[in-house]
Write a protein that holds these residues in place. Structure first.
Motif, short mmCIF file in Angstrom:
data_model
loop_
_atom_site.label_atom_id
_atom_site.label_comp_id
_atom_site.label_asym_id
_atom_site.label_seq_id
_atom_site.Cartn_x
_atom_site.Cartn_y
_atom_site.Cartn_z
N GLY A 97 13.19 32.20 25.79
CA GLY A 97 11.84 32.38 26.44
C GLY A 97 11.52 30.84 26.64
O GLY A 97 10.82 30.62 27.68
N ARG A 101 9.80 30.20 30.37
CA ARG A 101 8.57 29.54 30.26
C ARG A 101 8.84 28.43 31.29
O ARG A 101 7.89 28.02 32.30
CB ARG A 101 7.88 29.04 29.18
CG ARG A 101 6.62 28.43 29.14
CD ARG A 101 6.25 28.26 27.89
NE ARG A 101 6.85 27.43 27.03
CZ ARG A 101 6.60 26.19 26.78
NH1 ARG A 101 5.42 25.58 27.54
NH2 ARG A 101 7.21 25.63 25.92
N LEU A 106 6.71 33.36 33.14
CA LEU A 106 5.97 33.44 31.87
C LEU A 106 6.16 35.04 31.32
O LEU A 106 5.96 35.12 30.07
CB LEU A 106 4.50 33.29 32.23
CG LEU A 106 3.97 31.67 32.71
CD1 LEU A 106 2.66 31.72 32.68
CD2 LEU A 106 4.83 30.67 31.75
N GLU A 110 7.40 35.53 27.48
CA GLU A 110 6.78 36.16 26.26
C GLU A 110 7.58 37.21 25.77
O GLU A 110 7.31 37.51 24.74
CB GLU A 110 5.28 36.85 26.89
CG GLU A 110 4.56 37.44 25.93
CD GLU A 110 3.05 38.11 26.49
OE1 GLU A 110 2.32 38.24 25.84
OE2 GLU A 110 3.04 38.03 27.74
N ARG A 111 8.22 38.19 26.70
CA ARG A 111 9.01 39.04 26.10
C ARG A 111 10.15 38.44 25.14
O ARG A 111 10.49 38.99 24.14
CB ARG A 111 9.79 39.98 27.28
CG ARG A 111 8.86 40.85 27.95
CD ARG A 111 9.75 41.73 28.92
NE ARG A 111 10.70 41.06 29.85
CZ ARG A 111 10.09 40.47 31.16
NH1 ARG A 111 8.99 40.70 31.58
NH2 ARG A 111 10.90 39.95 31.70
N TYR A 113 9.93 35.58 23.39
CA TYR A 113 9.18 35.16 22.13
C TYR A 113 8.84 36.33 21.32
O TYR A 113 9.00 36.16 20.04
CB TYR A 113 8.00 34.27 22.70
CG TYR A 113 8.13 33.17 23.25
CD1 TYR A 113 9.20 32.37 22.90
CD2 TYR A 113 7.42 32.52 24.43
CE1 TYR A 113 9.49 31.05 23.75
CE2 TYR A 113 7.56 31.34 24.95
CZ TYR A 113 8.97 30.64 24.66
OH TYR A 113 8.90 29.55 25.33
N GLN A 114 8.23 37.39 21.94
CA GLN A 114 8.06 38.56 21.11
C GLN A 114 9.17 39.23 20.54
O GLN A 114 9.17 39.62 19.26
CB GLN A 114 7.41 39.54 22.10
CG GLN A 114 5.99 39.17 22.59
CD GLN A 114 4.90 39.30 21.37
OE1 GLN A 114 5.19 39.53 20.37
NE2 GLN A 114 3.66 38.76 21.79
N ARG A 127 6.48 30.76 18.07
CA ARG A 127 5.00 30.88 18.27
C ARG A 127 4.31 29.68 18.87
O ARG A 127 3.40 30.01 19.91
CB ARG A 127 4.30 30.92 16.81
CG ARG A 127 4.82 32.24 16.13
CD ARG A 127 4.06 32.59 14.77
NE ARG A 127 4.46 33.81 14.15
CZ ARG A 127 3.93 34.84 14.50
NH1 ARG A 127 3.00 35.16 15.46
NH2 ARG A 127 4.09 36.04 13.84
N MET A 130 5.42 30.00 22.64
CA MET A 130 4.63 31.34 23.16
C MET A 130 3.07 30.70 23.61
O MET A 130 2.33 31.13 24.30
CB MET A 130 4.65 32.45 22.52
CG MET A 130 4.18 33.75 23.05
SD MET A 130 4.38 35.25 22.34
CE MET A 130 3.95 35.06 20.68
N TYR A 134 0.58 30.51 26.62
CA TYR A 134 -0.33 30.86 26.85
C TYR A 134 -1.66 30.02 27.28
O TYR A 134 -2.49 30.03 28.25
CB TYR A 134 -0.98 31.61 25.55
CG TYR A 134 -0.22 32.73 25.11
CD1 TYR A 134 0.21 33.90 26.01
CD2 TYR A 134 -0.22 33.21 23.91
CE1 TYR A 134 1.05 35.18 25.65
CE2 TYR A 134 0.49 34.35 23.37
CZ TYR A 134 1.05 35.30 24.47
OH TYR A 134 1.62 36.39 23.93
N GLN A 146 -1.76 32.21 18.09
CA GLN A 146 -0.75 31.88 17.66
C GLN A 146 -0.84 30.55 16.44
O GLN A 146 -0.08 30.25 15.79
CB GLN A 146 0.38 31.47 18.86
CG GLN A 146 0.95 32.92 19.52
CD GLN A 146 1.40 33.73 18.51
OE1 GLN A 146 2.29 33.41 17.62
NE2 GLN A 146 1.16 35.02 18.75
#
Length: 176
Positions: A97, A101, A106, A110-111, A113-114, A127, A130, A134, A146
């Motif tokens: 991630g 980033r 992005l 995000e995928r 990090y999730q 967190r 991510m 954001y 977060q």
């Protein structure tokens, strides 16, 4: 004020982010980034550079090398090291991630990090990174969510919390 805060942060020993599996400071360059060629990591035992896929490296060693390479903006090299690790490990996913980033993808960040948080919801570093993404994208509500999660999960005063808070204040994450 921000510069003073950052200076104080560097002078005061920060707690380790054990929950997120991350040290609180950027990695110190080692032979991995100063001597090894493309995609290799330094092997302390043999005092040589070697391919990360070699069986004698454990994932902790690979993780530290991937982290160092990612912070040095050697993203392809870091990806190669991460590819030799457990793909379902939350640390692997966190740094995938981070790389996504930092290279401008992005959605992929995000995928990743999730996915890291699905494995380990207490990964404060995932967190924070991510949330920084954001903040950089102007999604301040998601970044603040977060930040709240980091604090709720015991991360108040950690690098994860501080760096995300600074990103929210400035609209950009730390340079490393």
């Amino acid at each position: 004020m921000r510069a003073l805060f950052l200076a104080l942060l560097l002078l005061v020993p920060a707690p380790s982010l054990a929950v997120g599996g991350e040290d609180s400071a950027p990695p110190t360059p080692t032979e991995t980034t100063t001597q090894c060629e493309t995609g290799q990591i330094y092997d302390e035992a043999t005092e040589t550079c070697a391919d990360p896929e070699e069986a004698h490296f454990d994932d902790d060693t690979r993780y530290l090398a991937a982290r160092e390479l990612a912070y040095a903006a050697r993203f392809d090299d870091a990806r190669r090291v991460l590819a030799a690790m457990d793909p379902a490990d939350d640390r692997t996913l966190t740094y995938l991630g981070f790389i996504a980033r930092k290279t401008g993808d992005l959605a992929a960040a995000e995928r990743a990090y999730q996915a890291a948080l699905a494995v380990n919801p207490d990964n404060l570093l995932a967190r924070s990174y991510m949330g920084q993404g954001y903040a950089e994208a102007g999604r301040t509500d998601a970044a603040r969510a977060q930040l709240t999660e980091i604090r709720t999960r015991g991360g108040r005063g950690t690098w994860a919390e501080i760096s995300l808070r600074l990103a929210l204040e400035s609209g950009t994450g730390p340079s490393y």
